[in-house]
Scaffold this motif. Structure first.
Motif, PDB file in Angstrom:
ATOM      1  N   TYR A   1       0.838  -1.205   0.000  1.00  8.46           N
ATOM      2  CA  TYR A   1       0.000   0.000   0.000  1.00  8.46           C
ATOM      3  C   TYR A   1       0.876   1.260   0.000  1.00  8.46           C
ATOM      4  O   TYR A   1       0.610   2.211  -0.741  1.00  8.46           O
ATOM      5  CB  TYR A   1      -0.894   0.053   1.245  1.00  8.46           C
ATOM      6  N   ALA A   2       1.888   1.269   0.859  1.00 14.58           N
ATOM      7  CA  ALA A   2       2.710   2.483   0.992  1.00 14.58           C
ATOM      8  C   ALA A   2       3.413   2.787  -0.328  1.00 14.58           C
ATOM      9  O   ALA A   2       3.493   3.945  -0.750  1.00 14.58           O
ATOM     10  CB  ALA A   2       3.727   2.311   2.115  1.00 14.58           C
ATOM     11  N   ILE A   3       3.901   1.747  -0.977  1.00 16.80           N
ATOM     12  CA  ILE A   3       4.621   1.956  -2.240  1.00 16.80           C
ATOM     13  C   ILE A   3       3.642   2.352  -3.345  1.00 16.80           C
ATOM     14  O   ILE A   3       3.885   3.303  -4.095  1.00 16.80           O
ATOM     15  CB  ILE A   3       5.466   0.699  -2.579  1.00 16.80           C
ATOM     16  N   MET A   4       2.498   1.674  -3.408  1.00 17.44           N
ATOM     17  CA  MET A   4       1.473   2.027  -4.406  1.00 17.44           C
ATOM     18  C   MET A   4       1.004   3.468  -4.230  1.00 17.44           C
ATOM     19  O   MET A   4       0.684   4.152  -5.207  1.00 17.44           O
ATOM     20  CB  MET A   4       0.261   1.104  -4.257  1.00 17.44           C
ATOM     21  N   ALA A   5       0.958   3.915  -2.978  1.00 19.09           N
ATOM     22  CA  ALA A   5       0.414   5.240  -2.690  1.00 19.09           C
ATOM     23  C   ALA A   5       1.412   6.372  -2.953  1.00 19.09           C
ATOM     24  O   ALA A   5       1.012   7.526  -3.052  1.00 19.09           O
ATOM     25  CB  ALA A   5      -0.050   5.299  -1.234  1.00 19.09           C
TER      26      ALA A   5
ATOM     27  N   GLU B   1      -5.044   8.198   4.994  1.00 23.96           N
ATOM     28  CA  GLU B   1      -6.353   8.198   4.315  1.00 23.96           C
ATOM     29  C   GLU B   1      -6.252   7.490   2.960  1.00 23.96           C
ATOM     30  O   GLU B   1      -7.126   6.715   2.584  1.00 23.96           O
ATOM     31  CB  GLU B   1      -6.839   9.644   4.096  1.00 23.96           C
ATOM     32  N   VAL B   2      -5.158   7.758   2.245  1.00 22.34           N
ATOM     33  CA  VAL B   2      -4.969   7.124   0.934  1.00 22.34           C
ATOM     34  C   VAL B   2      -4.764   5.616   1.101  1.00 22.34           C
ATOM     35  O   VAL B   2      -5.327   4.798   0.354  1.00 22.34           O
ATOM     36  CB  VAL B   2      -3.748   7.752   0.204  1.00 22.34           C
ATOM     37  N   VAL B   3      -3.966   5.249   2.100  1.00 15.42           N
ATOM     38  CA  VAL B   3      -3.681   3.827   2.338  1.00 15.42           C
ATOM     39  C   VAL B   3      -4.977   3.101   2.734  1.00 15.42           C
ATOM     40  O   VAL B   3      -5.235   1.976   2.295  1.00 15.42           O
ATOM     41  CB  VAL B   3      -2.556   3.684   3.391  1.00 15.42           C
ATOM     42  N   ALA B   4      -5.814   3.752   3.534  1.00 14.33           N
ATOM     43  CA  ALA B   4      -7.101   3.145   3.909  1.00 14.33           C
ATOM     44  C   ALA B   4      -7.986   2.959   2.668  1.00 14.33           C
ATOM     45  O   ALA B   4      -8.700   1.968   2.544  1.00 14.33           O
ATOM     46  CB  ALA B   4      -7.805   4.011   4.950  1.00 14.33           C
TER      47      ALA B   4
ATOM     48  N   ILE C   1       6.927   6.232   7.078  1.00 18.55           N
ATOM     49  CA  ILE C   1       5.869   5.234   7.202  1.00 18.55           C
ATOM     50  C   ILE C   1       6.465   4.103   8.033  1.00 18.55           C
ATOM     51  O   ILE C   1       7.426   3.455   7.609  1.00 18.55           O
ATOM     52  CB  ILE C   1       5.456   4.680   5.817  1.00 18.55           C
ATOM     53  N   ILE C   2       5.917   3.882   9.218  1.00 17.75           N
ATOM     54  CA  ILE C   2       6.388   2.784  10.070  1.00 17.75           C
ATOM     55  C   ILE C   2       5.537   1.557   9.762  1.00 17.75           C
ATOM     56  O   ILE C   2       4.310   1.630   9.766  1.00 17.75           O
ATOM     57  CB  ILE C   2       6.251   3.136  11.569  1.00 17.75           C
TER      58      ILE C   2
END
Ligand SMILES: Cc1ncc(COP(=O)(O)O)c(C=O)c1O
Length: 386
Positions: free
Chosen positions: A105-109, A256-259, A229-230
């Motif tokens: 998610y973090a990388i996609m975001a 919010e984006v990751v959610a 991002i932890i």
């Protein structure tokens, strides 16, 4: 059958492949010592299991909010903030099924096609896979045995270009057991601020440290809260691999984006599992300390054992539950050696090269197994290679 081209960029985690091969050998009647998989051999503590049962009875069997149950996000923010000496707000937390989705998610975001992401090599293979799947360019940062599997700051500086968007770090580290020092973290933080980079810090082994070493988070360095991002979770610390429970802590807008990504992929994390997570974080912690002490005893045993094998040279790790001996003295490449150890020696382990090109010349053994099995495994390898 047509498979999409993007799948060509997808990697995998070899430990599951080796586990399957080891199970095949077991089905043929062979006795295998499992030192391949990064999974605590302990069962989840009974107070956590009971909390899940109570939650099921209380009806926590429905969908919940994408980012996690509010009471669980609040608990994570409080407990994990206090542990790191930082102030986290509940809306910075996103709960996920296992910690792994946070990587994706973090990388996609944050990563656009063509962006470069620097990641540790040897390292957890899913970083590279997620970066490439997002269309980014995965740029390996070599970890050096001579530096306790930390890196050379000049190497890092040389890899940063105008296209660099993120640095991934992992401490304590899989597969080497290495730890980044406060000096390393300070240097990475300064570079991240200077070049306006995200830092994804994988702290899943953060509580598994030895010899008085404490793991620090890069989020605590000046200017880092807004760009860190932890990634953390319950699989390793609380022996909850099969529950699938993890989380990310990040700036609110990114959360919010990751959610939203999670809404698209998994909807949410199982509600009763999150209630068990509250018990894990707020219940007695002695269990964790006892498990870490047991891992330390195993570490000492396996390091001595590895150093007694002809052609092996094993560094003593300060965290996680892996050893990463240098095996160049055997004259075999890592893959040939790992296959030989499994097929002829009956010990499942992972070739260092499955953790990236700088892992060649090493083999990874997990010591999340009993003292007795570790001794048996070492004895078998020593006999095989003597
Ligand atoms: C470095 C690292 N990060 C993340 C994970 C994933 O953890 P989880 O099982 O909670 O998804 C692992 C699991 O092996 C790991 O070694």
């Amino acid at each position: 059958m047509q498979i999409a081209q993007r799948i060509d960029r997808l990697g995998t985690e070899t430990s599951f492949v080796v586990l399957a091969r080891a199970r095949e050998l077991e089905a043929q009647g062979k006795d295998i010592v499992h030192l391949e998989i990064g999974e605590p051999d302990f069962d989840t503590a009974p107070n956590i299991v009971d909390a899940a049962k109570r939650a099921l009875d209380a009806g926590y069997t429905h969908y919940g909010p994408a980012a996690g149950l509010p009471q669980f996000r609040k608990t994570i923010a409080e407990v994990e903030g206090a542990r790191r000496g930082l102030e986290f707000k509940p809306d910075m937390v996103v709960v996920t099924p296992g910690a792994k989705p946070i990587m994706y998610y973090a990388i996609m975001a944050t990563i656009n096609p063509g962006d470069e992401v620097i990641y540790p090599n040897p390292g957890f293979p899913i970083y590279e896979s997620a970066i490439e799947l997002a269309g980014g360019t995965a740029v390996p940062l070599p970890l050096l045995e001579s530096k306790g599997f930390s890196f050379n700051i000049e190497d890092l500086k040389a890899l940063i270009t105008k296209k660099t968007r993120m640095i991934v770090i992992n401490s304590p580290q899989n597969p080497t057991g290495g730890i980044l020092s406060q000096e390393d973290l300070r240097e990475i933080a300064e570079l991240a601020v200077k070049h306006d980079l995200w830092v994804l810090t994988d702290e899943i082994y953060g509580r598994v440290t030895y010899d008085g070493f404490k793991n620090y988070t890069i989020a605590s360095y000046p200017g880092m809260m807004d760009r860190t991002i932890i990634l953390d979770g319950f699989s390793k610390t609380y022996a909850m691999t099969g529950w699938r429970l993890g989380y990310g802590i990040m700036p609110r807008l990114l959360a919010e984006v990751v959610a939203k990504l999670q809404t698209n992929v998994a909807s949410c994390t199982a509600s009763f599992v999150q209630m068990a997570g509250i018990e894990a974080l707020t219940g007695p912690q002695q269990w964790v300390d006892d498990v870490v002490e047991e891992f330390r005893r195993r570490r000492d045993l396996i390091v001595d054992g590895m150093n007694s094998i002809p052609g092996f040279k094993c560094h003593k790790p300060l965290g996680a539950f892996y050893v990463f001996p240098n095996t160049t003295g055997t004259g075999m490449d890592s893959r040939t050696l790992a296959n030989k150890i499994l097929n002829e020696g009956g010990v499942a382990c992972l070739s260092g090269s499955t953790f990236g090109k700088y892992g060649e010349g090493y083999v990874r053994f997990s010591y999340a197994n009993s003292m007795q099995n570790i001794e048996k495994g070492i004895e078998r390898i020593r006999k095989l290679l003597s």
